[in-house]
Structure formats: C-alpha cells, structure tokens
Design an enzyme around this catalytic site. Structure first.
Site, PDB file in Angstrom:
ATOM      1  N   ASP A  97       0.936  -1.129  -0.069  1.00  0.00           N
ATOM      2  CA  ASP A  97       0.095   0.084   0.079  1.00  0.00           C
ATOM      3  C   ASP A  97       0.826   1.019  -0.009  1.00  0.00           C
ATOM      4  O   ASP A  97       0.907   2.162   0.751  1.00  0.00           O
ATOM      5  CB  ASP A  97      -0.796  -0.128   1.298  1.00  0.00           C
ATOM      6  CG  ASP A  97      -2.081   0.868   1.134  1.00  0.00           C
ATOM      7  OD1 ASP A  97      -2.087   1.646   0.255  1.00  0.00           O
ATOM      8  OD2 ASP A  97      -2.741   0.944   2.172  1.00  0.00           O
ATOM      9  N   GLU A 155       1.488   4.632  -0.856  1.00  0.00           N
ATOM     10  CA  GLU A 155       0.760   5.898  -1.296  1.00  0.00           C
ATOM     11  C   GLU A 155       1.598   7.150  -1.705  1.00  0.00           C
ATOM     12  O   GLU A 155       1.805   7.663  -0.380  1.00  0.00           O
ATOM     13  CB  GLU A 155      -0.325   6.066  -0.586  1.00  0.00           C
ATOM     14  CG  GLU A 155      -1.220   4.804  -0.565  1.00  0.00           C
ATOM     15  CD  GLU A 155      -2.485   5.262   0.460  1.00  0.00           C
ATOM     16  OE1 GLU A 155      -3.019   6.190   0.459  1.00  0.00           O
ATOM     17  OE2 GLU A 155      -2.816   4.003   0.986  1.00  0.00           O
TER      18      GLU A 155
END
Length: 451
Positions: free
Chosen positions: A212, A214
């Site tokens: 994840d 980001e």
C-alpha cells in the site's frame, strides 16, 4: 474514453440493478425484461471472487473492534482475505516492529493479552505466552475459518514515507523484502519489553503481503520521498517480493500472496505504475473506489460514485468506473482488478437545500465520531435526515437540512458487487471492517452477490 463511458452508464445500471435484485438486495423492478435476462445469465456464472477486508491495528482501542468481532458479526465467514493495516517501512528500508508513537504498535500487534470474553477461542491469554495481541487472534480466526488468508499490508497513507528508498536499488529491494519475510512470514518477532516474541512465534499468521505505497512517483502524505524512478522501481520491488516469496514457498509447499493497492486518479496511475507489467507479479490489485471528494473541497460531491454524472461540476469526473477503465486501457487483466468500497462516508455542514444539497457550497466539514467530515456506516445509517439515491450512477447521500453525507448503503455496495460480475473483475475490497454494523450488513450485501 470517459465520455463514452458516461453514454453507456444507463444501460449498465439496468444490468446492475437486476443482479442486485436477484441477490435479494433490491425490491424495485430493475427494468426491461431483456436486461433482466442478460443479467441473470451473468449471475449464473460460477467463479471465485476475492472478498477482501481491511482490519485496522488501532481499532482495538477507542473503536473497541476486536478480531473476535469478525467472528460474532458473521463477517469472517463472508471474506476470502483480511488485510492487516499496517506494517511500517523504516528509514533504512526495512520492515520492523516498535512501540513508538507514530512509528509502530507492537503492543496491539502481538503483545496485548486479551481476556476470555475478547478472544476468538474463548480462552484468556496467558501473561507469558510467546504470541498475543491481534496476531494471535488472527491465528485463532484462521483456525475457525480455514478459507481465510491474511496479508500484512505495508505502508498506507501515513507510513509510505520511505518506500522510495527501500525500492531504489537491487540491494535495497532485496534487503527490504527479506526483512518483511523474516518478520511476518517466518514470524521472527523481536522481544520488546514484554515476554512476547522470538524466532518463528508468528509463523503461519500471514499468508502474504499487500503493498500500500501511497504513491509511487506522485504526492501522497506530506514529507513522503518521491522520485520519477519510483514507477519502474515499484515493478522491480514486486518482482523481488515475488521471487523471494516463491523461493520460501518452495521450502514450505505454500503459495504466498502478493497484492497491491492502486489509486483511482488516472494521473497517479500513470505517474507510478507500469500497469502492463505489474500484474505479472500480483495475485490481484485493489483499486481505490473512494475519497473522490471530501472536505478538503468546499463543495459537496459524491465520495464513492460508481459512475460520474454529466452534471458533475468536477471536470475530472472521478468514479470507480473511470479508475477501472483506466487500468484496463493500460493493460490490466480484468480478473485481477479488485474494486475498493468504503464502509465510511464523508460529510459537509452549512449546506443549502438546492439540488437536495448535492454540488452545493458548505461552511466546512460535518462533525464526525473520530474525525471531522468522516463517519462510519454504522453511525451514518442511524443519523436523522432524508436519504437520496442516484440509481443510474450508483451514489447515495443523506441530507438533514444542513449536514450532507455521501456514503454507501447495502444496496449501493451490492450494485458495486454486481458491477464486478458484469465487468468480469476479480472481486471487492473494503475499508474498513470496523465501520460495518454489528451484523455485518454491508459485508453480507456484497457476499449475497459474489457468493
């Protein structure tokens, strides 16, 4: 591309209504008989869909949401994967555990001892047992629900700062991946001021990783390290994860999963992801289907619409369908795209009644339980006000005369699950499981469609 998508939205909406009605989530007639027949044929197809939910590490505190709640609510029986949020990446590019505010919470992960009324097994933790906390409860949950696979999700909005450094070179990638496998797959947890930890104590809890980051190559949280090289390095990082996971799997006789979380904005997809290459290494990727709008803007708008209406004042026209089509256009295989669904809503206050509050100015964020402008589905479902539904574009909102909330209800999420079937996609992902109600209404609505 996006304009043509809007022209076909009404026809697709009829098919989605038919599918969600067949699953028992809608009462109204879905439309012409021909559309119903077409959708019934799609609904009869048999295949396995990923049904993924994020369990948040910090939910055991103020939210009082324990792994046990996944059992008592019936949610666990309706999932294929749980993503545990989050694991952090250190400044020297390693996976690590710590009890340092803002850096890590080993106490929640594997040290806190739960009483008998808090555990999946119904047996109280002992003070000196080598594994406790959420990790031990996930182990107990997997024993009760053998279909479940649990992935450690690395990064997130707050902990993606050093991903770029970890992915920078062959050496840094190799060391990073090795550290993550040692810690979470082999289960070699450090002993940090409590009896818990030691070599292999968490082996078997995690079945893979969810990356994840980001975001590679574009702005995420303030202070994140960003490089143009992130786009290619992300691919190389996935390749290294896949290589090392497969090598360890050859020893254990097990396949270890690898997934990634991708943004919805086409500009961020293009800046950070070699879409035609990354799926060679991924079991699937989840795509953000929410946060299209929020109180960083002063005008109300849908935060998680399935399709973007022509009258949407935002020229970007963000929607879940736009995100999916962007990935497809750049080479993503449909069956490896898993759509993200929010179990929370975003709200504004001081909103005039024109157009039922939609696309109207506000005076700021509405009051939320944990954060201004944000609240859980389980809270929003009981808030007073009038509820409105855009059946064509897959959006739902609540307006009480001054507060305006955009969120998903059971029918809305069922239609998104139907969209997965119609588009031949891989499944659904939800953020986050603690925000569903006590009986798992949203999770049940998805499961009724995907089975």
């Amino acid at each position: 591309m996006h304009t043509s998508t809007r022209r076909t939205t009404a026809g697709i909406a009829v098919a989605l209504l038919a599918l969600s009605a067949a699953a028992g989530t809608a009462q109204a007639s879905p439309g012409p008989a021909s559309a119903v027949r077409t959708s019934a044929a799609v609904a009869s197809n048999t295949r396995d869909y990923a049904q993924v939910g994020y369990f948040i590490q910090w939910g055991i505190y103020g939210r009082n949401f324990l792994v046990k709640n996944l059992d008592t609510s019936g949610i666990a029986a309706k999932l294929t994967h749980i993503n545990y949020a989050f694991g952090n990446v250190s400044a020297d590019g390693r996976c690590f555990e710590a009890n340092i505010p803002g850096q890590g919470d080993a106490w929640a992960d594997y040290q806190t001892r739960f009483g008998a009324e808090q555990t999946v097994s119904g047996v109280a933790d002992e003070f000196s047992q080598p594994l406790a906390g959420n990790f031990n409860q996930l182990r107990q949950l997997k024993a009760k629900y053998p279909q479940l696979r649990v992935h450690m999700s690395l990064g997130g909005w707050t902990w993606s700062k050093y991903f770029s450094d970890a992915a920078l070179t062959d050496e840094s990638r190799s060391a990073f991946v090795s550290s993550c496998i040692d810690l979470f797959i082999k289960g070699d947890l450090p002993v940090l001021g409590e009896p818990q930890g030691g070599p292999g104590v968490a082996a078997g809890v995690f079945d893979g990783f969810d990356l994840d980051w980001e975001w590679p190559g574009s702005e995420g949280n303030a202070g994140n390290i960003i490089r143009p090289a992130d786009k290619h390095n992300f691919t190389l990082l996935l390749a290294e994860f896949r290589r090392q996971l497969d090598a360890y799997g050859a020893q254990t006789g097990k396949h270890y999963g690898l997934t990634a979380f991708l943004p919805a904005a086409p500009s961020k997809i293009d800046a950070g992801f070699e879409v035609d290459r990354i799926f060679d290494y991924l079991d699937y990727a989840t795509v953000q289907g929410y946060d299209f709008h929020g109180t960083w803007e002063t005008t109300t708008n849908h935060q998680s619409q399935l399709f973007s209406p022509r009258r949407d004042p935002d020229p970007a026209g963000f929607s879940l369908d736009l995100a999916v089509q962007t990935l497809r256009d750049r080479g993503a295989p449909a069956q490896k795209i898993v759509i993200g669904i929010p179990y929370y809503g975003r709200g504004w206050t001081g909103v005039p009644s024109t157009n039922r509050g939609l696309y109207q100015p506000s005076t700021g964020p509405a009051a939320g339980t944990w954060e201004a402008g944000v609240d859980d589905y389980k809270v929003l479902k009981t808030k007073p006000g009038v509820r409105f539904r855009d059946l064509v574009h897959g959006a739902y909102w609540l307006y009480d005369g001054t507060n305006w909330w955009s969120y998903d209800d059971p029918l809305t999420v069922a239609r998104k699950a139907a969209y997965v079937k119609v588009r031949g996609l891989g499944g659904t992902m939800v953020w986050s499981l603690d925000s569903d109600d006590a009986t798992g209404s949203l999770t049940s609505a998805i499961h009724k469609v995907l089975g």
